[in-house]
Design an enzyme around this catalytic site. Structure first.
Site, PDB file in Angstrom:
ATOM      1  N   GLN A 213       0.809  -1.204  -0.065  1.00 12.14           N
ATOM      2  CA  GLN A 213       0.174  -0.120   0.026  1.00 12.14           C
ATOM      3  C   GLN A 213       0.822   1.209  -0.029  1.00 12.14           C
ATOM      4  O   GLN A 213       0.470   2.524   0.053  1.00 12.14           O
ATOM      5  CB  GLN A 213      -0.709   0.085   1.142  1.00 12.14           C
ATOM      6  CG  GLN A 213      -1.785  -1.128   1.232  1.00 12.14           C
ATOM      7  CD  GLN A 213      -2.599  -1.217   2.541  1.00 12.14           C
ATOM      8  OE1 GLN A 213      -2.471  -0.470   3.297  1.00 12.14           O
ATOM      9  NE2 GLN A 213      -3.296  -2.319   2.612  1.00 12.14           N
ATOM     10  N   HIS A 279      -0.941   0.012   5.760  1.00 12.67           N
ATOM     11  CA  HIS A 279      -1.719   0.870   6.538  1.00 12.67           C
ATOM     12  C   HIS A 279      -0.670   2.015   6.884  1.00 12.67           C
ATOM     13  O   HIS A 279      -0.290   2.289   7.984  1.00 12.67           O
ATOM     14  CB  HIS A 279      -1.580  -0.111   8.092  1.00 12.67           C
ATOM     15  CG  HIS A 279      -2.989  -1.039   7.950  1.00 12.67           C
ATOM     16  ND1 HIS A 279      -3.314  -1.501   9.124  1.00 12.67           N
ATOM     17  CD2 HIS A 279      -3.597  -1.411   6.794  1.00 12.67           C
ATOM     18  CE1 HIS A 279      -4.418  -2.264   8.432  1.00 12.67           C
ATOM     19  NE2 HIS A 279      -4.491  -2.381   7.249  1.00 12.67           N
ATOM     20  N   GLU A 373     -15.107   3.196   9.689  1.00 15.92           N
ATOM     21  CA  GLU A 373     -15.648   4.169  10.623  1.00 15.92           C
ATOM     22  C   GLU A 373     -15.639   5.547  10.160  1.00 15.92           C
ATOM     23  O   GLU A 373     -14.637   5.879   9.449  1.00 15.92           O
ATOM     24  CB  GLU A 373     -15.016   4.214  12.155  1.00 15.92           C
ATOM     25  CG  GLU A 373     -15.386   2.833  12.805  1.00 15.92           C
ATOM     26  CD  GLU A 373     -14.638   3.012  14.202  1.00 15.92           C
ATOM     27  OE1 GLU A 373     -14.585   1.934  14.846  1.00 15.92           O
ATOM     28  OE2 GLU A 373     -13.944   4.098  14.297  1.00 15.92           O
ATOM     29  N   TYR A 383     -10.174   6.582  19.891  1.00 17.45           N
ATOM     30  CA  TYR A 383     -11.187   5.976  18.660  1.00 17.45           C
ATOM     31  C   TYR A 383     -11.092   4.595  18.908  1.00 17.45           C
ATOM     32  O   TYR A 383     -11.927   4.001  18.099  1.00 17.45           O
ATOM     33  CB  TYR A 383     -10.877   6.490  17.623  1.00 17.45           C
ATOM     34  CG  TYR A 383     -11.472   8.199  17.359  1.00 17.45           C
ATOM     35  CD1 TYR A 383     -12.626   8.415  17.027  1.00 17.45           C
ATOM     36  CD2 TYR A 383     -10.314   9.039  17.504  1.00 17.45           C
ATOM     37  CE1 TYR A 383     -13.189   9.772  17.268  1.00 17.45           C
ATOM     38  CE2 TYR A 383     -10.688  10.319  17.777  1.00 17.45           C
ATOM     39  CZ  TYR A 383     -12.124  10.676  17.826  1.00 17.45           C
ATOM     40  OH  TYR A 383     -12.585  11.920  17.779  1.00 17.45           O
ATOM     41  N   TYR A 394      -9.360 -11.057   9.246  1.00 19.61           N
ATOM     42  CA  TYR A 394      -9.586 -11.414   7.661  1.00 19.61           C
ATOM     43  C   TYR A 394      -9.939 -12.884   7.561  1.00 19.61           C
ATOM     44  O   TYR A 394     -10.692 -13.413   6.804  1.00 19.61           O
ATOM     45  CB  TYR A 394      -8.559 -10.781   6.551  1.00 19.61           C
ATOM     46  CG  TYR A 394      -8.587  -9.332   6.523  1.00 19.61           C
ATOM     47  CD1 TYR A 394      -9.738  -8.575   6.112  1.00 19.61           C
ATOM     48  CD2 TYR A 394      -7.472  -8.881   6.852  1.00 19.61           C
ATOM     49  CE1 TYR A 394      -9.480  -7.094   5.964  1.00 19.61           C
ATOM     50  CE2 TYR A 394      -7.339  -7.344   6.814  1.00 19.61           C
ATOM     51  CZ  TYR A 394      -8.505  -6.792   6.206  1.00 19.61           C
ATOM     52  OH  TYR A 394      -8.378  -5.267   6.182  1.00 19.61           O
TER      53      TYR A 394
END
Length: 502
Positions: A213, A279, A373, A383, A394
């Site tokens: 990513q 991430h 979210e 949070y 997963y």
């Protein structure tokens, strides 16, 4: 239609609902199509990792396992497997090993405790045969987005204007005062898209680790860009140390001089540097206070990073334009805490936008398998990741049995199944009658544009637009009041042009 905001589900439902929301790929709730059919005869010899011909029952079971465990990250029709470079090899035995043991540095779990060797072997066969058939289908039918004509939503009718194609993964967009656009391409190129729709490469972009990513991610203009030409870039920084390649989320400040970056300075490097390739988070937004807000994902350190204030990962941060720390940040005087932290307990936020009506910063973040979210950022707030979550891992394992806890902020909205949100913008101006103040978010899993109806600080409904347009990576409002969306693989940037259908 407007879809009402969901009620809180029971955790057990995650075992049966939807698909994962990780952002390395696409997904859908639909089952895999006939393009992934494998030839059916027998089921012997699977446990050794040898490719075999599948019986009808074995084929059905493999398709079910693919939909349950794989489609959320790799697409219901094997989208991310097609025309890609295979890091771990293309042989059946290599795929068998990947599924069984996983690749933790890229965020892929192993399924040795979830599936038997026979099920893994059948799954690898199903995927490999599906790739062959899907490639053949693409060759015969061609690919691309077909969104011609008028698109009718509940309040606005519009058409799509194709601004540019040919950028494989356009990750971020920013509009220059002269009408040009800056576009980041995740592989590492920064482009200027001119008014006459020409792509020009800008020299001097930072070195990035374009794996998983990672890559060149978001771009943001300084609020006083007209006078100082300063821009900010977020990216996956890279260093080689002890024979290993490590990366982290970084922020660079630079001046745009024509088509080159000058006076470059790295004003943030997240800690810790890791071997993982996922991430990174990495959205950037200036607040009304003149400070720079940006997100950093947990970097795969689920149980180490988000709740630890001595680590940057799994947080949103707030710094001054030169990288220094605002003295009213919430943890400036807390021993052992990193002073740039503004919120914590975040998993992988890839959307960040200022609500110009309330002057509050909103963010959305990827949950695991279920539970993406939307949050309104409050100074010093927790949070919850991974203490509370609306999703599971997963591979089906439980991360937390709690969805709410004292001292943890509840999201104002969440998606089950996960949509893999990326990019977000509030609709401003008066071009889109009936959309004013609504929140737009891209979906990478289900390949649509989400329009969330906002009333005050609540999301009261959702309309899903442009279904199957592709993985929507970014959403932006232009200074002249148009909505732009960036779509990847095949990469394109579109403008939503309202039309009068009266």
């Amino acid at each position: 239609m407007i879809i009402k905001a969901p009620k809180r589900p029971y955790l057990l439902l995650f075992l049966f609902l939807g698909l994962a929301g990780c952002n390395t790929s696409t997904s859908s709730t639909s089952t895999t199509t006939d393009t992934t059919e494998a030839v059916a005869t027998n089921t012997q010899g699977q446990a050794s990792g040898n490719e075999v011909v599948l019986s009808e029952q074995a084929l059905a079971n493999a398709r079910t396992n693919y939909t349950t465990y794989c489609a959320g990250c790799h697409g219901s029709e094997l989208e991310t497997f097609i025309n890609r470079d295979w890091k771990y090899g293309t042989a059946h035995t290599a795929m068998f090993t990947s599924i069984k043991e996983g690749h933790p540095t890229t965020g892929m779990p192993g399924f040795a405790n979830t599936l038997s060797d026979e099920e893994i072997n059948n799954l690898a066969t199903f995927i490999r045969q599906g790739i062959v058939n899907k490639q053949a289908q693409n060759t015969s039918e061609g690919t691309g987005n077909d969104m011609a004509g008028v698109i009718r939503s509940e309040e606005v009718s519009f058409r799509l204007d194709t601004i540019v194609t040919g950028i494989e993964v356009p990750w971020g967009m920013a509009f220059l005062p002269n009408g040009d656009m800056l576009v980041t391409e995740r592989s590492g190129t920064l482009y200027r898209l001119t008014n006459d729709r020409q792509l020009q490469k800008i020299e001097g972009a930072p070195e990035v680790l374009a794996e998983g990513q990672g890559g060149l991610l978001d771009v943001e203009l300084h609020p006083d860009f007209r006078n100082n030409n300063v821009i900010f870039l977020s990216y996956s920084a890279v260093k080689r140390e002890g024979g290993e390649t490590l990366s982290t989320t970084a922020i660079m400040r630079a001046q745009l001089d024509g088509n080159a970056l000058k006076n470059k300075k790295v004003i943030f490097e997240g800690q810790p540097w890791t071997k993982t390739r996922h991430h990174y988070g990495s959205r950037i937004e200036f607040g009304p206070d003149g400070n720079l807000y940006f997100t950093m994902g947990d970097r795969g350190g689920t149980f180490e990073n988000p709740q630890d204030l001595s680590r940057h990962a799994g947080k949103t941060h707030r710094i001054k334009e030169d990288g220094s720390i605002p003295q009213d940040n919430p943890f400036v005087n807390k021993q052992g805490a990193l002073p740039s932290i503004y919120t914590y307990g975040n998993r992988n936020p890839q959307g960040l936008a200022l609500n110009t009506s309330t002057k509050e910063m909103w963010a959305h973040e990827h949950g695991p398998k279920g539970g993406d979210e939307v949050n309104i950022l409050e100074k010093g707030a927790n949070y919850g990741w991974p203490v509370v979550t609306y999703g599971i891992d997963y591979n089906g394992s439980i991360i937390s049995n709690e969805q709410r806890k004292e001292g943890i902020k509840d999201p104002i909205h969440y998606w089950v199944p996960s949509i893999a949100p990326s990019g977000m913008a509030f609709v401003t101006g008066n071009r889109y009658k009936g959309w004013e103040g609504d929140l737009l978010s891209g979906s990478m899993s289900f390949k649509f544009l989400s329009r969330a109806k906002v009333e005050g600080n609540q999301i009261v409904g959702e309309e899903r637009l442009l279904k199957d347009i592709g993985r929507v990576r970014d959403v932006k409002m232009s200074p002249d009041g148009y909505v732009y969306i960036a779509v990847e693989r095949p990469g394109a940037i579109f403008r939503l042009v309202p039309v009068d259908t009266q």
